[in-house]
Design a protein around this motif. Structure first.
Motif, mmCIF file in Angstrom:
data_model
loop_
_atom_site.group_PDB
_atom_site.id
_atom_site.type_symbol
_atom_site.label_atom_id
_atom_site.label_comp_id
_atom_site.label_asym_id
_atom_site.label_seq_id
_atom_site.Cartn_x
_atom_site.Cartn_y
_atom_site.Cartn_z
ATOM 1 N N ARG A 55 4.633 -2.136 -11.453
ATOM 2 C CA ARG A 55 5.006 -1.255 -10.737
ATOM 3 C C ARG A 55 5.596 -1.529 -9.296
ATOM 4 N NH1 ARG A 55 1.412 2.316 -10.898
ATOM 5 N NH2 ARG A 55 0.810 2.585 -8.696
ATOM 6 N N ILE A 56 4.555 -2.059 -8.682
ATOM 7 C CA ILE A 56 4.966 -2.468 -7.149
ATOM 8 C C ILE A 56 5.967 -3.526 -6.954
ATOM 9 C CG2 ILE A 56 4.000 -3.500 -5.199
ATOM 10 C CD1 ILE A 56 1.243 -2.535 -5.880
ATOM 11 N N GLY A 57 6.173 -4.484 -8.198
ATOM 12 C CA GLY A 57 7.052 -5.421 -8.306
ATOM 13 C C GLY A 57 8.365 -4.991 -8.499
ATOM 14 N N ARG A 58 8.471 -3.591 -9.178
ATOM 15 C CA ARG A 58 9.569 -3.132 -9.479
ATOM 16 C C ARG A 58 10.312 -2.573 -8.255
ATOM 17 N NH1 ARG A 58 7.177 -1.450 -14.193
ATOM 18 N NH2 ARG A 58 6.810 0.704 -13.284
ATOM 19 N N HIS A 59 9.642 -2.140 -7.405
ATOM 20 C CA HIS A 59 9.886 -1.540 -6.024
ATOM 21 C C HIS A 59 10.173 -2.703 -4.969
ATOM 22 C CE1 HIS A 59 8.620 1.993 -8.453
ATOM 23 N NE2 HIS A 59 9.299 2.785 -7.301
ATOM 24 N N LEU A 60 9.426 -3.613 -4.955
ATOM 25 C CA LEU A 60 9.333 -4.642 -4.148
ATOM 26 C C LEU A 60 9.703 -5.865 -4.758
ATOM 27 C CD1 LEU A 60 6.151 -3.687 -1.931
ATOM 28 C CD2 LEU A 60 8.603 -3.010 -1.560
ATOM 29 N N PRO A 61 10.960 -6.296 -4.780
ATOM 30 C CA PRO A 61 11.183 -7.488 -5.515
ATOM 31 C C PRO A 61 10.527 -8.684 -5.276
ATOM 32 C CG PRO A 61 13.182 -6.343 -5.331
ATOM 33 C CD PRO A 61 12.172 -5.595 -4.262
ATOM 34 N N TRP A 62 10.284 -8.936 -4.062
ATOM 35 C CA TRP A 62 9.544 -10.126 -3.626
ATOM 36 C C TRP A 62 7.877 -10.306 -4.310
ATOM 37 C CZ3 TRP A 62 5.071 -8.976 -0.817
ATOM 38 C CH2 TRP A 62 5.075 -7.822 -0.244
ATOM 39 N N ASN A 91 0.762 -1.374 -0.125
ATOM 40 C CA ASN A 91 0.155 -0.058 -0.098
ATOM 41 C C ASN A 91 0.904 1.389 -0.016
ATOM 42 O OD1 ASN A 91 -2.895 -0.417 0.191
ATOM 43 N ND2 ASN A 91 -2.203 -2.084 1.433
ATOM 44 N N ARG A 92 1.985 1.294 0.653
ATOM 45 C CA ARG A 92 2.937 2.563 0.767
ATOM 46 C C ARG A 92 3.561 2.742 -0.758
ATOM 47 N NH1 ARG A 92 8.374 3.003 1.041
ATOM 48 N NH2 ARG A 92 8.545 0.702 1.238
ATOM 49 N N ILE A 93 3.916 1.693 -1.348
ATOM 50 C CA ILE A 93 4.235 2.021 -2.884
ATOM 51 C C ILE A 93 3.352 2.476 -3.788
ATOM 52 C CG2 ILE A 93 5.381 0.621 -4.753
ATOM 53 C CD1 ILE A 93 7.494 1.182 -2.650
ATOM 54 N N ALA A 94 2.123 1.878 -3.583
ATOM 55 C CA ALA A 94 1.062 2.302 -4.439
ATOM 56 C C ALA A 94 0.780 3.694 -4.201
ATOM 57 C CB ALA A 94 -0.218 1.291 -4.071
ATOM 58 N N LYS A 147 -8.627 -4.139 -16.976
ATOM 59 C CA LYS A 147 -7.951 -5.030 -16.330
ATOM 60 C C LYS A 147 -6.339 -4.605 -16.063
ATOM 61 C CE LYS A 147 -7.756 -8.757 -19.812
ATOM 62 N NZ LYS A 147 -8.171 -10.115 -19.989
ATOM 63 N N ARG A 148 -6.153 -3.964 -17.417
ATOM 64 C CA ARG A 148 -4.595 -3.629 -17.709
ATOM 65 C C ARG A 148 -4.198 -2.491 -16.634
ATOM 66 N NH1 ARG A 148 -1.673 -6.456 -19.515
ATOM 67 N NH2 ARG A 148 -0.203 -4.906 -20.227
ATOM 68 N N ARG A 149 -5.131 -1.790 -16.010
ATOM 69 C CA ARG A 149 -4.546 -0.884 -14.749
ATOM 70 C C ARG A 149 -4.143 -1.859 -13.503
ATOM 71 N NH1 ARG A 149 -2.821 4.080 -14.094
ATOM 72 N NH2 ARG A 149 -2.451 4.402 -11.976
ATOM 73 N N TYR A 150 -4.908 -3.006 -13.611
ATOM 74 C CA TYR A 150 -4.319 -3.820 -12.338
ATOM 75 C C TYR A 150 -2.856 -4.450 -12.748
ATOM 76 C CZ TYR A 150 -8.992 -4.135 -10.215
ATOM 77 O OH TYR A 150 -10.063 -3.646 -9.554
ATOM 78 N N ASP A 151 -2.554 -4.766 -14.172
ATOM 79 C CA ASP A 151 -1.458 -5.227 -14.365
ATOM 80 C C ASP A 151 -0.247 -4.295 -14.225
ATOM 81 O OD1 ASP A 151 -2.754 -7.618 -15.225
ATOM 82 O OD2 ASP A 151 -2.848 -6.916 -17.324
#
Length: 338
Positions: A260-267, A158-161, A251-255
């Protein structure tokens, strides 16, 4: 001609005379054989007859079916040929990081083919025993790798979003909506302003299988949903979730959000965490704290033949769901049990 044959023929004549039917009548009323259509001819008919949800799931598989077998009649393929085509389609799949050997694609293709043949049976185009798709088994489903997200990691998401992207207000609203309601992506995308009951803090969710349910939300989430609809000029019957320019999201917004979150949080990228993990997170918490019946109702699961008999009788009430939500969010709810 033998004596027995003569007697049989005479008996048949007497029966026909008693029924008032002549041999000419029998010949005249004989039904002509039904012409079996090709896949290219019949698939569009089936596509037009099913619901929008079924069409959305099966359309790509029907396109591949027509592409490979469009000129063939429905009664031509054998179970072995269906298995061969299934393997051919698996080799053409786009391999994603969360791919599981093409099992899901294989399952959906066989289900899409069975849908075609079931309609063909109902239309009298093939005999019930001549359905080759029923003789091809679907692959066994593997256990899902999704699980509940720990509180600390959920806070990081939620912080990254909230700190990145071109529309943090939209992204954080999406995450809170799914976390509070455990709704599916399709339910969120189908939400309209007319589905908001601000007085009772309820939203009407329309999800897969044409199911509809009223789901409690916190007063805070309700106020943000109403503000979002008003600030983005959403029509009463229009899709609620929209970009700042008023265009409905897809649904592309979800993707893009999870990329984007994955780029900041590798896990997040490594585990392929998605919106559906939020559903697992919330329902796990509800089940642990309020039991199976409340979790089942919170999820919007309907009673199915595979469900236990007890589930028919131990249904959670809306106030019980609201109470679970109230504890989850730390906010009072107008319908919660006092």
């Amino acid at each position: 001609m033998t004596q027995t044959n003569s007697a049989d023929i005479e008996a048949a004549r007497l029966l026909l005379a008693r029924l008032g039917v002549s041999v000419t009548d029998l010949l005249a009323t004989a039904a002509p054989p039904t012409a079996v259509p090709t896949f290219a001819e019949y698939v569009p008919i089936v596509s037009a007859a099913v619901g929008a949800g079924t069409r959305r799931v099966y359309s790509s598989y029907w396109n591949r079916l027509v592409e490979h077998w469009g000129a063939r009649r429905l009664d031509e393929p054998t179970p072995t040929e269906i298995r061969q085509l299934t393997e051919t389609l698996k080799t053409a799949l786009i391999v994603r990081r969360n791919a599981r050997g093409g099992r899901s694609a294989t399952e959906h293709f066989i289900a899409a083919l069975r849908c075609v043949y079931t309609n063909a049976e109902n239309d009298g185009l093939i005999n019930p025993g001549s359905n080759p798709a029923l003789k091809v088994a679907k692959p066994r489903r593997l256990t899902s790798t999704r699980q509940a997200i720990p509180d600390a990691q959920l806070a990081e998401i939620n912080r990254i979003a909230a700190m990145t992207g071109n529309d943090p207000a939209l992204d954080t609203l999406i995450l809170r909506l799914h976390t509070e309601t455990a709704c599916r992506r399709g339910g969120a995308l189908a939400l309209t302003p007319n589905d908001l009951d601000a007085t009772q803090c309820l939203i009407r969710l329309s999800e897969k299988g044409e199911t509809v349910r009223w789901q409690p939300v916190s007063p805070t989430l309700m106020s943000h949903l109403l503000h979002h609809a008003e600030s983005r000029s959403t029509p009463p019957n229009g899709q609620l979730l929209r970009y700042a320019n008023g265009r409905p999201i897809t649904k592309r917004r979800y993707d893009h959000l999870w990329d984007r979150i994955g780029r900041h949080l590798p896990w997040v990228a490594t585990q392929q965490i998605s919106t559906h993990w939020l559903r697992h997170t919330t329902l796990t918490w509800v089940e642990r704290n309020y039991g199976y019946a409340t979790a089942r109702a919170f999820a919007g699961h309907t009673d199915a033949p595979a469900a236990s008999t007890t589930a028919t009788y131990v249904k959670a009430t809306l106030p019980e769901i609201a109470q679970a939500l109230s504890t989850l969010t730390g906010e009072p709810h107008p319908l919660a049990n006092s």
